[in-house]
Design a protein around this motif. Structure first.
Motif, PDB file in Angstrom:
ATOM      1  N   GLY A  50      23.677  32.228  54.263  1.00 48.27           N
ATOM      2  CA  GLY A  50      22.806  33.198  54.921  1.00 48.27           C
ATOM      3  C   GLY A  50      22.055  34.070  53.942  1.00 48.27           C
ATOM      4  N   ASP A  51      22.170  33.790  52.656  1.00 49.82           N
ATOM      5  CA  ASP A  51      21.553  34.615  51.617  1.00 49.82           C
ATOM      6  C   ASP A  51      20.110  34.162  51.405  1.00 49.82           C
ATOM      7  OD1 ASP A  51      21.036  36.326  49.550  1.00 49.82           O
ATOM      8  OD2 ASP A  51      22.230  35.226  48.060  1.00 49.82           O
ATOM      9  N   THR A  52      19.195  34.725  52.199  1.00 47.80           N
ATOM     10  CA  THR A  52      17.789  34.346  52.147  1.00 47.80           C
ATOM     11  C   THR A  52      16.939  35.514  52.624  1.00 47.80           C
ATOM     12  OG1 THR A  52      16.098  32.903  53.126  1.00 47.80           O
ATOM     13  CG2 THR A  52      18.074  33.290  54.436  1.00 47.80           C
ATOM     14  N   ASP A  53      15.719  35.579  52.143  1.00 47.63           N
ATOM     15  CA  ASP A  53      14.789  36.609  52.599  1.00 47.63           C
ATOM     16  C   ASP A  53      14.209  36.287  53.975  1.00 47.63           C
ATOM     17  OD1 ASP A  53      15.126  38.092  50.301  1.00 47.63           O
ATOM     18  OD2 ASP A  53      13.443  37.145  49.257  1.00 47.63           O
ATOM     19  N   MET A  54      14.452  35.072  54.469  1.00 49.20           N
ATOM     20  CA  MET A  54      13.995  34.712  55.813  1.00 49.20           C
ATOM     21  C   MET A  54      14.968  35.315  56.823  1.00 49.20           C
ATOM     22  SD  MET A  54      12.781  30.748  55.232  1.00 49.20           S
ATOM     23  CE  MET A  54      14.234  30.312  54.271  1.00 49.20           C
ATOM     24  N   ALA A  55      14.576  36.429  57.418  1.00 50.18           N
ATOM     25  CA  ALA A  55      15.501  37.199  58.266  1.00 50.18           C
ATOM     26  C   ALA A  55      16.019  36.388  59.441  1.00 50.18           C
ATOM     27  CB  ALA A  55      14.806  38.464  58.767  1.00 50.18           C
ATOM     28  N   CYS A  56      15.155  35.582  60.046  1.00 52.64           N
ATOM     29  CA  CYS A  56      15.588  34.817  61.213  1.00 52.64           C
ATOM     30  C   CYS A  56      16.652  33.795  60.830  1.00 52.64           C
ATOM     31  CB  CYS A  56      14.407  34.131  61.884  1.00 52.64           C
ATOM     32  SG  CYS A  56      13.434  33.074  60.796  1.00 52.64           S
ATOM     33  N   VAL A  57      16.523  33.188  59.653  1.00 51.79           N
ATOM     34  CA  VAL A  57      17.511  32.218  59.197  1.00 51.79           C
ATOM     35  C   VAL A  57      18.820  32.919  58.864  1.00 51.79           C
ATOM     36  CG1 VAL A  57      18.075  30.488  57.438  1.00 51.79           C
ATOM     37  CG2 VAL A  57      15.741  30.656  58.339  1.00 51.79           C
ATOM     38  N   GLY A  58      18.734  34.023  58.146  1.00 50.85           N
ATOM     39  CA  GLY A  58      19.938  34.768  57.815  1.00 50.85           C
ATOM     40  C   GLY A  58      20.682  35.234  59.053  1.00 50.85           C
ATOM     41  N   ASP A  59      19.924  35.618  60.078  1.00 54.71           N
ATOM     42  CA  ASP A  59      20.548  36.088  61.314  1.00 54.71           C
ATOM     43  C   ASP A  59      21.286  34.952  62.020  1.00 54.71           C
ATOM     44  OD1 ASP A  59      20.900  38.475  62.871  1.00 54.71           O
ATOM     45  OD2 ASP A  59      19.675  37.567  64.434  1.00 54.71           O
ATOM     46  N   VAL A  60      20.680  33.755  62.047  1.00 55.56           N
ATOM     47  CA  VAL A  60      21.334  32.613  62.689  1.00 55.56           C
ATOM     48  C   VAL A  60      22.613  32.243  61.949  1.00 55.56           C
ATOM     49  CG1 VAL A  60      21.131  30.169  63.269  1.00 55.56           C
ATOM     50  CG2 VAL A  60      19.207  31.694  63.664  1.00 55.56           C
ATOM     51  N   VAL A  61      22.565  32.219  60.626  1.00 56.74           N
ATOM     52  CA  VAL A  61      23.755  31.847  59.857  1.00 56.74           C
ATOM     53  C   VAL A  61      24.865  32.877  60.046  1.00 56.74           C
ATOM     54  CG1 VAL A  61      24.674  31.435  57.539  1.00 56.74           C
ATOM     55  CG2 VAL A  61      22.430  30.521  58.178  1.00 56.74           C
TER      56      VAL A  61
ATOM     57  N   ALA B  15      24.731  29.549  68.416  1.00 58.40           N
ATOM     58  CA  ALA B  15      23.343  30.007  68.418  1.00 58.40           C
ATOM     59  C   ALA B  15      22.679  29.296  69.587  1.00 58.40           C
ATOM     60  CB  ALA B  15      22.626  29.668  67.112  1.00 58.40           C
ATOM     61  N   HIS B  16      21.657  29.879  70.161  1.00 61.32           N
ATOM     62  CA  HIS B  16      21.079  29.227  71.332  1.00 61.32           C
ATOM     63  C   HIS B  16      19.991  28.247  70.915  1.00 61.32           C
ATOM     64  CE1 HIS B  16      17.127  31.309  72.299  1.00 61.32           C
ATOM     65  NE2 HIS B  16      17.590  32.100  71.367  1.00 61.32           N
ATOM     66  N   HIS B  17      19.413  27.555  71.902  1.00 56.31           N
ATOM     67  CA  HIS B  17      18.602  26.383  71.604  1.00 56.31           C
ATOM     68  C   HIS B  17      17.347  26.693  70.802  1.00 56.31           C
ATOM     69  CE1 HIS B  17      17.060  27.933  75.430  1.00 56.31           C
ATOM     70  NE2 HIS B  17      15.909  27.382  75.149  1.00 56.31           N
ATOM     71  N   ILE B  18      16.742  27.839  70.991  1.00 52.40           N
ATOM     72  CA  ILE B  18      15.548  28.168  70.213  1.00 52.40           C
ATOM     73  C   ILE B  18      15.914  28.423  68.754  1.00 52.40           C
ATOM     74  CG2 ILE B  18      13.682  29.836  69.915  1.00 52.40           C
ATOM     75  CD1 ILE B  18      13.294  27.871  72.215  1.00 52.40           C
ATOM     76  N   GLN B  19      17.032  29.078  68.514  1.00 51.60           N
ATOM     77  CA  GLN B  19      17.478  29.282  67.135  1.00 51.60           C
ATOM     78  C   GLN B  19      17.805  27.957  66.459  1.00 51.60           C
ATOM     79  OE1 GLN B  19      20.533  32.066  68.466  1.00 51.60           O
ATOM     80  NE2 GLN B  19      19.675  33.594  67.101  1.00 51.60           N
TER      81      GLN B  19
ATOM     82  N   GLN C  78      21.551  40.201  67.961  1.00 53.91           N
ATOM     83  CA  GLN C  78      22.027  39.941  69.319  1.00 53.91           C
ATOM     84  C   GLN C  78      22.305  38.446  69.470  1.00 53.91           C
ATOM     85  OE1 GLN C  78      22.777  42.109  71.681  1.00 53.91           O
ATOM     86  NE2 GLN C  78      22.128  43.890  70.512  1.00 53.91           N
ATOM     87  N   ALA C  79      23.573  38.095  69.574  1.00 53.02           N
ATOM     88  CA  ALA C  79      23.949  36.684  69.576  1.00 53.02           C
ATOM     89  C   ALA C  79      23.788  36.023  70.934  1.00 53.02           C
ATOM     90  CB  ALA C  79      25.397  36.536  69.106  1.00 53.02           C
ATOM     91  N   PHE C  80      23.993  36.764  72.021  1.00 53.76           N
ATOM     92  CA  PHE C  80      24.160  36.114  73.324  1.00 53.76           C
ATOM     93  C   PHE C  80      23.032  36.385  74.322  1.00 53.76           C
ATOM     94  CE2 PHE C  80      28.775  36.872  72.071  1.00 53.76           C
ATOM     95  CZ  PHE C  80      28.886  35.640  71.454  1.00 53.76           C
ATOM     96  N   LEU C  81      22.469  37.587  74.324  1.00 53.78           N
ATOM     97  CA  LEU C  81      21.371  37.925  75.216  1.00 53.78           C
ATOM     98  C   LEU C  81      21.645  37.444  76.639  1.00 53.78           C
ATOM     99  CD1 LEU C  81      18.400  37.222  72.774  1.00 53.78           C
ATOM    100  CD2 LEU C  81      19.267  39.454  73.476  1.00 53.78           C
ATOM    101  N   TRP C  82      20.711  36.640  77.220  1.00 48.81           N
ATOM    102  CA  TRP C  82      20.872  36.148  78.600  1.00 48.81           C
ATOM    103  C   TRP C  82      21.264  34.668  78.641  1.00 48.81           C
ATOM    104  CZ3 TRP C  82      17.712  40.071  77.226  1.00 48.81           C
ATOM    105  CH2 TRP C  82      17.686  41.213  78.033  1.00 48.81           C
ATOM    106  N   HIS C  83      21.862  34.169  77.565  1.00 49.26           N
ATOM    107  CA  HIS C  83      22.185  32.751  77.514  1.00 49.26           C
ATOM    108  C   HIS C  83      23.387  32.439  78.408  1.00 49.26           C
ATOM    109  CE1 HIS C  83      20.588  33.493  73.205  1.00 49.26           C
ATOM    110  NE2 HIS C  83      19.599  33.434  74.081  1.00 49.26           N
ATOM    111  N   GLY C  84      23.538  31.157  78.748  1.00 53.50           N
ATOM    112  CA  GLY C  84      24.573  30.771  79.698  1.00 53.50           C
ATOM    113  C   GLY C  84      25.984  30.901  79.158  1.00 53.50           C
ATOM    114  N   LEU C  85      26.202  30.518  77.890  1.00 51.69           N
ATOM    115  CA  LEU C  85      27.517  30.559  77.243  1.00 51.69           C
ATOM    116  C   LEU C  85      28.556  29.720  77.982  1.00 51.69           C
ATOM    117  CD1 LEU C  85      27.735  34.334  76.179  1.00 51.69           C
ATOM    118  CD2 LEU C  85      26.608  32.425  75.033  1.00 51.69           C
TER     119      LEU C  85
END
Length: 443
Positions: A343-354, A363-367, A259-266
């Motif tokens: 994005g080729d990594t076992d770290m799912a959160c990093v792969g998702d951001v890339v 990507a939003h500020h927490i990412q 989920q790229a956007f969620l409740w972010h301002g954009l």
């Protein structure tokens, strides 16, 4: 003859200081140039966003009766640099002066100052009035302070603007409701449908040009749907205020896979290009609270990102450059791992951001902070490639907003505590460098 009025790609505001007293004999110069497209290898979507928004703005200026000299990227006479296009326009139009607004980036300001010395006409560089806090005002605030804290700057800006104030006290009795804005997204919660803007004919023409000229740049183009006109930017803001802002406070820090956007301002791309005015955006968010349509924690959290953090990092940037560009306070020395691009990594959160950055240039500020920024810090990556990475992969990235967030003019308390802890450090570097929130304009 009249004056030449320069409008840059991130200065697409109708009230731009360079156009404040434009006359019928003046000419507006706008130019798409290779130098600005390649000083870092910008995401394809960022290039489309800027060029398409420039073309739409030029049409708007022409419709208002102004003479516009617009140089497209594929113009046969394009010199490839803004300095070259200024010199060419001066020679071909016979203008008797150049009026411009100060650049958003130190690098480009230096280049245009050097170009001005070669011109035979007077050059006037005006303050950029599209920010709530001028550079001079920020310098006055910073004068004599041992530490420059965003929270105290933010409170002063609240008092000056009257935003979310109850007399001389903050609305609700607190300045900051961040503690209420960190809720975990419950499993199965559906993200809201976000309004996006499929490219029109003019934008599709820019997409084809960018794909032809910059095919080796990072990013996908077939998912491009950012607002490129003032009307689209207004529609995006209205959608956020009416449909998203009420829950923005609760879920602004949430992350969930895919989920790229969620409740972010954009709205950061439109703010940073000048399609939206930051003070107007804040006042309209405040109005939602005053009318009972959005809670205080949501509205305060949003205004803090725009009035507080966005204005603060811009002030820090101009206070500290050019020395700021050389800072590596904790002597980090490693290169950026390739998985930041692949994005080729076992770290799912990093792969998702890339993956998300490749598809949406966003990507939003927490990412940006908690995932990519903290990981680079823990790995001891030198800030130069991190600077470049943020500048490349995000459509809203400009040096004034990005560099203060990665250079971290002082280590964060949390980082200092980590450095002092007995835990072993990763790798051979003796220190780490601090990254502050990448949310300066990602509300």
């Amino acid at each position: 003859m009249g004056a030449l009025r320069l409008v840059l790609g991130d200065q697409l505001s109708e009230d731009l200081s360079a156009l404040a007293d434009i006359g019928p004999g003046d000419t507006v110069l706008m130019a798409e140039v290779a130098d600005e497209a390649t000083y870092v290898r910008h995401h394809k979507q960022k290039l489309v966003l800027v060029f398409a928004a420039m073309r739409a703005h030029a049409e708007r200026l022409s419709a208002a009766g102004h003479t516009v000299r617009y140089v497209a990227l594929d113009d046969p006479g394009n010199t490839g640099s803004l300095a070259g296009e200024i010199e060419r326009a001066v020679a071909e139009t016979g203008c008797d002066g150049l009026i411009r607004t100060l650049c958003g980036e130190w690098r480009l300001e230096q280049a245009l100052n050097a170009a001005a010395e070669r011109l035979s006409i007077p050059v006037e560089a005006r303050e950029d009035s599209r920010f709530i806090c001028s550079s001079g005002r920020f310098q006055a605030w910073a004068q004599g302070k041992r530490q420059l804290g965003m929270e105290f700057f933010y409170r002063e800006m609240r008092r000056e603007t009257g935003l979310l104030m109850d007399g001389d006290q903050p609305e609700g009795g607190q300045w900051n409701y961040d503690a209420e804005n960190r809720k975990k997204l419950p499993a199965g919660t559906a993200a809201p449908r976000r309004r996006r803007f499929p490219p029109g004919e003019n934008t599709r023409a820019v997409m084809a040009l960018v794909e032809q000229r910059f095919s080796n740049h990072f990013g996908d183009l077939d998912t491009f749907d950012w607002p490129v006109t003032r009307d689209e930017a207004e529609a995006a803001l209205s959608h956020f205020l009416a449909d998203i802002l009420p829950a923005f406070g609760d879920w602004q820090d949430a992350m969930t896979e895919g989920q790229a956007f969620l409740w972010h301002g954009l709205v950061s791309t439109s703010l940073n290009l000048g399609l939206l005015d930051p003070l107007d955006v804040c006042r309209r968010a405040e109005a939602e609270y005053r009318k009972g349509r959005a809670p205080l924690n949501a509205v305060e959290g949003f205004i803090r990102q725009v009035l507080g953090w966005r204005e603060f990092v811009r002030g820090i940037y101009w206070l500290k450059v050019p020395e700021y560009r050389q800072r590596n306070a904790l002597d980090a020395d490693r290169t950026l791992p390739w998985f930041y691009w692949s994005g080729d990594t076992d770290m799912a959160c990093v792969g998702d951001v890339v993956t998300q950055a490749r598809q949406h240039a966003y990507a939003h500020h927490i990412q940006r902070l908690m995932v990519t920024g903290n990981l680079a810090m823990l790995l001891g990556v030198h800030p130069d490639p991190v600077d470049d990475w943020y500048m490349v992969v995000f459509a809203d990235a400009f040096e004034w907003v990005e560099m203060p967030n990665t250079r971290a003019w002082r280590p964060l308390l949390t980082v200092a505590s980590w450095v002092q802890s007995p835990m072993p450090r990763p790798g051979p570097t003796s220190t780490v460098w601090a990254t502050t929130a990448q949310g300066a304009a990602t509300a």
